[in-house]
Enzyme design. Structure first.
Site, PDB file in Angstrom:
ATOM      1  CB  CYS A 133      26.438  42.863  53.403  1.00 44.37           C
ATOM      2  SG  CYS A 133      26.750  43.498  51.764  1.00 44.37           S
ATOM      3  CG  HIS A 184      25.231  38.809  52.880  1.00 45.83           C
ATOM      4  ND1 HIS A 184      24.182  39.573  52.439  1.00 45.83           N
ATOM      5  CD2 HIS A 184      26.322  39.226  52.186  1.00 45.83           C
ATOM      6  CE1 HIS A 184      24.618  40.409  51.516  1.00 45.83           C
ATOM      7  NE2 HIS A 184      25.916  40.226  51.347  1.00 45.83           N
ATOM      8  CG  ASN A 201      25.126  41.433  47.895  1.00 46.13           C
ATOM      9  OD1 ASN A 201      24.416  41.800  48.830  1.00 46.13           O
ATOM     10  ND2 ASN A 201      26.447  41.407  47.964  1.00 46.13           N
TER      11      ASN A 201
HETATM   12  N1  ACO Z   1      30.781  39.028  32.819  1.00 46.44           N
HETATM   13  C1  ACO Z   1      31.791  38.453  32.153  1.00 46.44           C
HETATM   14  N2  ACO Z   1      33.056  38.516  32.547  1.00 46.44           N
HETATM   15  C2  ACO Z   1      33.344  39.179  33.680  1.00 46.44           C
HETATM   16  C3  ACO Z   1      32.330  39.800  34.442  1.00 46.44           C
HETATM   17  C4  ACO Z   1      31.015  39.726  33.965  1.00 46.44           C
HETATM   18  N3  ACO Z   1      29.966  40.283  34.619  1.00 46.44           N
HETATM   19  N4  ACO Z   1      32.911  40.375  35.518  1.00 46.44           N
HETATM   20  C5  ACO Z   1      34.227  40.122  35.439  1.00 46.44           C
HETATM   21  N5  ACO Z   1      34.494  39.405  34.341  1.00 46.44           N
HETATM   22  C6  ACO Z   1      35.782  38.904  33.873  1.00 46.44           C
HETATM   23  C7  ACO Z   1      36.951  39.660  34.448  1.00 46.44           C
HETATM   24  O1  ACO Z   1      37.200  40.830  33.725  1.00 46.44           O
HETATM   25  C8  ACO Z   1      38.057  38.655  34.325  1.00 46.44           C
HETATM   26  O2  ACO Z   1      38.547  38.684  33.028  1.00 46.44           O
HETATM   27  P1  ACO Z   1      40.133  38.580  32.740  1.00 46.44           P
HETATM   28  O3  ACO Z   1      40.525  37.246  33.316  1.00 46.44           O
HETATM   29  O4  ACO Z   1      40.201  38.687  31.273  1.00 46.44           O
HETATM   30  O5  ACO Z   1      40.735  39.744  33.498  1.00 46.44           O
HETATM   31  C9  ACO Z   1      37.349  37.319  34.520  1.00 46.44           C
HETATM   32  O6  ACO Z   1      35.955  37.565  34.318  1.00 46.44           O
HETATM   33  C10 ACO Z   1      37.576  36.719  35.889  1.00 46.44           C
HETATM   34  O7  ACO Z   1      37.313  37.710  36.867  1.00 46.44           O
HETATM   35  P2  ACO Z   1      37.490  37.397  38.394  1.00 46.44           P
HETATM   36  O8  ACO Z   1      37.180  38.647  39.162  1.00 46.44           O
HETATM   37  O9  ACO Z   1      38.792  36.736  38.645  1.00 46.44           O
HETATM   38  O10 ACO Z   1      36.333  36.317  38.587  1.00 46.44           O
HETATM   39  P3  ACO Z   1      35.936  35.539  39.856  1.00 46.44           P
HETATM   40  O11 ACO Z   1      35.861  34.112  39.562  1.00 46.44           O
HETATM   41  O12 ACO Z   1      36.702  35.965  41.071  1.00 46.44           O
HETATM   42  O13 ACO Z   1      34.433  36.024  40.077  1.00 46.44           O
HETATM   43  C11 ACO Z   1      33.168  37.538  41.441  1.00 46.44           C
HETATM   44  C12 ACO Z   1      34.151  37.389  40.298  1.00 46.44           C
HETATM   45  C13 ACO Z   1      31.863  36.875  41.048  1.00 46.44           C
HETATM   46  C14 ACO Z   1      32.924  39.027  41.668  1.00 46.44           C
HETATM   47  C15 ACO Z   1      33.732  36.859  42.674  1.00 46.44           C
HETATM   48  O14 ACO Z   1      35.050  37.292  42.921  1.00 46.44           O
HETATM   49  C16 ACO Z   1      32.918  37.137  43.884  1.00 46.44           C
HETATM   50  O15 ACO Z   1      31.804  36.678  44.007  1.00 46.44           O
HETATM   51  N6  ACO Z   1      33.478  37.870  44.864  1.00 46.44           N
HETATM   52  C17 ACO Z   1      32.769  38.221  46.049  1.00 46.44           C
HETATM   53  C18 ACO Z   1      31.911  39.363  45.710  1.00 46.44           C
HETATM   54  C19 ACO Z   1      30.881  39.555  46.754  1.00 46.44           C
HETATM   55  O16 ACO Z   1      30.226  38.633  47.134  1.00 46.44           O
HETATM   56  N7  ACO Z   1      30.782  40.802  47.158  1.00 46.44           N
HETATM   57  C20 ACO Z   1      29.864  41.182  48.067  1.00 46.44           C
HETATM   58  C21 ACO Z   1      30.153  40.579  49.432  1.00 46.44           C
HETATM   59  S1  ACO Z   1      30.202  41.760  50.600  1.00 46.44           S
HETATM   60  C22 ACO Z   1      28.787  42.516  50.396  1.00 46.44           C
HETATM   61  O17 ACO Z   1      27.795  41.867  50.224  1.00 46.44           O
HETATM   62  C23 ACO Z   1      28.798  43.976  50.401  1.00 46.44           C
END
Ligand code: ACO
Length: 331
Positions: free
Chosen positions: A116, A258, A288
């Site tokens: 990214c 980003h 993204n």
């Molecule tokens: N729909 C519903 N539930 C979901 C989904 C979905 N799409 N995805 C995950 N869950 C569930 C998980 O299984 C988990 O369930 P559990 O508690 O029963 O195990 C629950 O939701 C919570 O999951 P977390 O991963 O803890 O949720 P979090 O609040 O951290 O959000 C997210 C996840 C959105 C991915 C967040 O961590 C995030 O934004 N991280 C950064 C990701 C990012 O920006 N990556 C790219 C940056 S670098 C680049 O651009 C290459």
């Protein structure tokens, strides 16, 4: 080195026609919901490329718009830098396909792999080429077909990404010009590579029946860890770019971060002391798009008049590697 050395002469974007909303995931049998995705990420919809909308195709679309805005003909381009995590093929670089497609006969062309952060890396490399006198006019493109590398069975990743391309034409600044790149900053930490990666499908673990079966050639991400590092690194990168340009948050007219997650964007803006009304956000409409996200946002900001002559913009990125970087540009 005395800046500015390079200025942005034109921007463009190339975005696939098809829009996929959060509701459309239900049809794939994924257990997710519009509410979950919006609440955690701010994403409402994303563009998804067709088979013919390749990484090169989207890049060429963005590049042609940027060249038209900059009034630059293909033969005037000295170098093409294409950042992508989704090269159309593994050899040679997709940048040479773009060079051929544009008919940029004099141009050197190469890809940058910095996930990214790739477009910010590419802009910084372009400025360096101008500093050494190797190039006068450089096309810097971020083009990503993320839909080709995400695991459509993994709800924790596939809902986050989208496809598209953004481009800028950089030209060498005239002596004593005020507009152009005022500062740039790049970093990486490869000890964290496995927090966001594609484990297989490269030269170390080539494609095989096993790889196809265990789906290990698709993107895997430790979401929470990535989130923490993204906020920390993008905040650091804002500070470094401001220090480099001897500016403060108050001096910035627009922050173009980003676009991965609106919560990461809000935390970064808060750290840099930039109010949200000065932050460009389009993650709701694109998801993204990896290294295409900043140049797409920049082009929209130019088109809507939020970036115009005299605007000072801070751009900041973070991605797999981890890599992160920032740049301040006066337009
Ligand atoms: N729909 C519903 N539930 C979901 C989904 C979905 N799409 N995805 C995950 N869950 C569930 C998980 O299984 C988990 O369930 P559990 O508690 O029963 O195990 C629950 O939701 C919570 O999951 P977390 O991963 O803890 O949720 P979090 O609040 O951290 O959000 C997210 C996840 C959105 C991915 C967040 O961590 C995030 O934004 N991280 C950064 C990701 C990012 O920006 N990556 C790219 C940056 S670098 C680049 O651009 C290459």
């Amino acid at each position: 080195m005395k800046r500015p050395i390079a200025y942005v002469a034109g921007t463009g974007r190339g975005v696939p026609k098809r829009v996929m909303t959060n509701h459309d995931f239900a049809a794939l049998g994924l257990e997710t919901s519009h509410e979950w995705i919006v609440e955690r990420t701010g994403i409402v919809e994303r563009h998804i490329a067709s088979d013919t909308e390749t990484t090169c195709y989207m890049a060429a679309d963005a590049a042609r718009h940027a060249m038209a805005r900059a009034n630059v003909a293909p033969g005037e381009i000295d170098a093409i830098i294409l950042s992508t995590a989704t090269a159309d093929r593994l050899l040679p670089a997709t940048a040479v396909d773009l060079q051929a497609e544009l008919g940029a006969r004099r141009a050197a062309a190469f890809d940058i792999s910095a996930a990214c952060t790739g477009w910010i890396y590419g802009m910084t490399v372009a400025e360096g080429l101008m500093h050494t006198g190797v190039a006068e006019t450089v096309l810097v493109v971020g083009s990503e077909k993320m839909s080709a590398i995400v695991d459509w069975k993994d709800r924790s990743t596939c809902v986050l990404f989208g496809d598209g391309a953004g481009a800028a034409v950089l030209k060498r600044s005239k002596p004593h010009a005020r507009e152009g790149i005022l500062s740039a900053y790049m970093r990486s930490d490869g000890t964290l590579a496995e927090l966001l990666w594609r484990p297989s499908g490269g030269a170390k673990i080539p494609f095989s029946e096993t790889v196809l079966g265990d789906r290990s050639s698709y993107v895997r991400m430790a979401g929470r860890e990535v989130f923490k590092h993204a906020v920390r690194s993008m905040s650091d990168a804002c500070d470094r770019a401001l220090d480099g340009a001897k500016l403060r948050g108050d001096d910035i007219d627009i922050l173009i971060p980003h676009q991965a997650n609106v919560r990461i964007i809000e935390a970064t803006a808060k750290h840099a002391n930039i109010p949200m009304n000065k932050v460009y956000v389009n993650v709701d409409r694109y998801g993204n798009t990896s290294s295409a996200s900043i140049p797409i946002a920049l082009d929209e900001a130019v088109e809507t008049g939020r970036v115009k002559e005299g605007t000072t913009a801070l751009m900041v990125a973070f991605g797999a590697g981890f890599t992160w970087g920032s740049m301040i540009v006066r337009f």
